[in-house]
Scaffold this motif. Structure first.
Motif, PDB file in Angstrom:
ATOM      1  N   ASN A   1       5.245  40.771  44.006  1.00 16.20           N
ATOM      2  CA  ASN A   1       5.908  40.345  45.140  1.00 16.20           C
ATOM      3  C   ASN A   1       5.542  38.836  45.841  1.00 16.20           C
ATOM      4  O   ASN A   1       4.617  39.190  46.754  1.00 16.20           O
ATOM      5  CB  ASN A   1       5.853  41.531  45.984  1.00 16.20           C
ATOM      6  N   PRO A   2       6.010  37.887  45.274  1.00 13.71           N
ATOM      7  CA  PRO A   2       5.476  36.570  45.725  1.00 13.71           C
ATOM      8  C   PRO A   2       5.724  36.225  47.088  1.00 13.71           C
ATOM      9  O   PRO A   2       4.993  35.615  47.794  1.00 13.71           O
ATOM     10  CB  PRO A   2       6.156  35.655  44.896  1.00 13.71           C
ATOM     11  N   ILE A   3       6.749  36.920  47.811  1.00 14.09           N
ATOM     12  CA  ILE A   3       7.167  36.706  49.125  1.00 14.09           C
ATOM     13  C   ILE A   3       6.074  37.321  50.006  1.00 14.09           C
ATOM     14  O   ILE A   3       5.719  36.755  51.001  1.00 14.09           O
ATOM     15  CB  ILE A   3       8.656  37.117  49.414  1.00 14.09           C
ATOM     16  N   ALA A   4       5.560  38.302  49.712  1.00 13.78           N
ATOM     17  CA  ALA A   4       4.514  39.049  50.515  1.00 13.78           C
ATOM     18  C   ALA A   4       3.272  38.106  50.424  1.00 13.78           C
ATOM     19  O   ALA A   4       2.557  38.236  51.443  1.00 13.78           O
ATOM     20  CB  ALA A   4       4.444  40.637  50.113  1.00 13.78           C
TER      21      ALA A   4
ATOM     22  N   ILE B   1       8.840  26.387  46.574  1.00 18.46           N
ATOM     23  CA  ILE B   1       9.942  25.838  47.366  1.00 18.46           C
ATOM     24  C   ILE B   1      10.265  24.529  46.739  1.00 18.46           C
ATOM     25  O   ILE B   1       9.652  23.544  46.385  1.00 18.46           O
ATOM     26  CB  ILE B   1       9.547  25.522  48.897  1.00 18.46           C
TER      27      ILE B   1
ATOM     28  N   GLY C   1       2.691  34.814  49.971  1.00 20.53           N
ATOM     29  CA  GLY C   1       3.180  33.431  50.199  1.00 20.53           C
ATOM     30  C   GLY C   1       3.114  32.579  48.963  1.00 20.53           C
ATOM     31  O   GLY C   1       2.699  31.374  49.162  1.00 20.53           O
ATOM     32  N   LYS C   2       3.403  33.035  47.861  1.00 21.72           N
ATOM     33  CA  LYS C   2       3.447  32.289  46.560  1.00 21.72           C
ATOM     34  C   LYS C   2       4.883  31.647  46.271  1.00 21.72           C
ATOM     35  O   LYS C   2       4.996  31.535  45.001  1.00 21.72           O
ATOM     36  CB  LYS C   2       2.811  33.150  45.371  1.00 21.72           C
ATOM     37  N   VAL C   3       5.640  31.712  47.008  1.00 16.89           N
ATOM     38  CA  VAL C   3       7.001  31.113  46.820  1.00 16.89           C
ATOM     39  C   VAL C   3       6.997  29.840  46.514  1.00 16.89           C
ATOM     40  O   VAL C   3       6.734  29.046  47.426  1.00 16.89           O
ATOM     41  CB  VAL C   3       7.998  31.751  48.044  1.00 16.89           C
TER      42      VAL C   3
END
Length: 52
Positions: free
Chosen positions: A30-33, A39, A35-37
Motif C-alpha cells: 500500500n504505497p499511498i498509506a 509522481i 507516502g511512497k507514490v
C-alpha cells in the motif's frame, strides 16, 4: 492438568501471532498509506513511450 497446559499454550499462541503478523512494513502493498507514490509531471506522462 493437561487441559491447563493446552489452554496456556493456546493463549500464548493467540497473543503472539498478531504481534508477529504486523512486524514488517506494508509499504510495498500500500504505497499511498506510506507516502511512497512516485509522481510524474503531465509532460512525462504525455511523452512516455514516444520515440522521438
Amino acid at each position: 492438568m493437561e487441559q491447563k497446559r493446552r489452554f496456556a499454550a493456546s493463549l500464548l499462541l493467540a497473543t503472539a501471532l498478531p504481534l508477529c503478523a504486523h512486524s514488517f512494513p506494508f509499504a510495498e502493498e500500500n504505497p499511498i498509506a506510506y507516502g511512497k507514490v512516485k509522481i510524474q509531471s503531465w509532460k512525462a506522462q504525455r511523452d512516455f513511450n514516444i520515440v522521438k
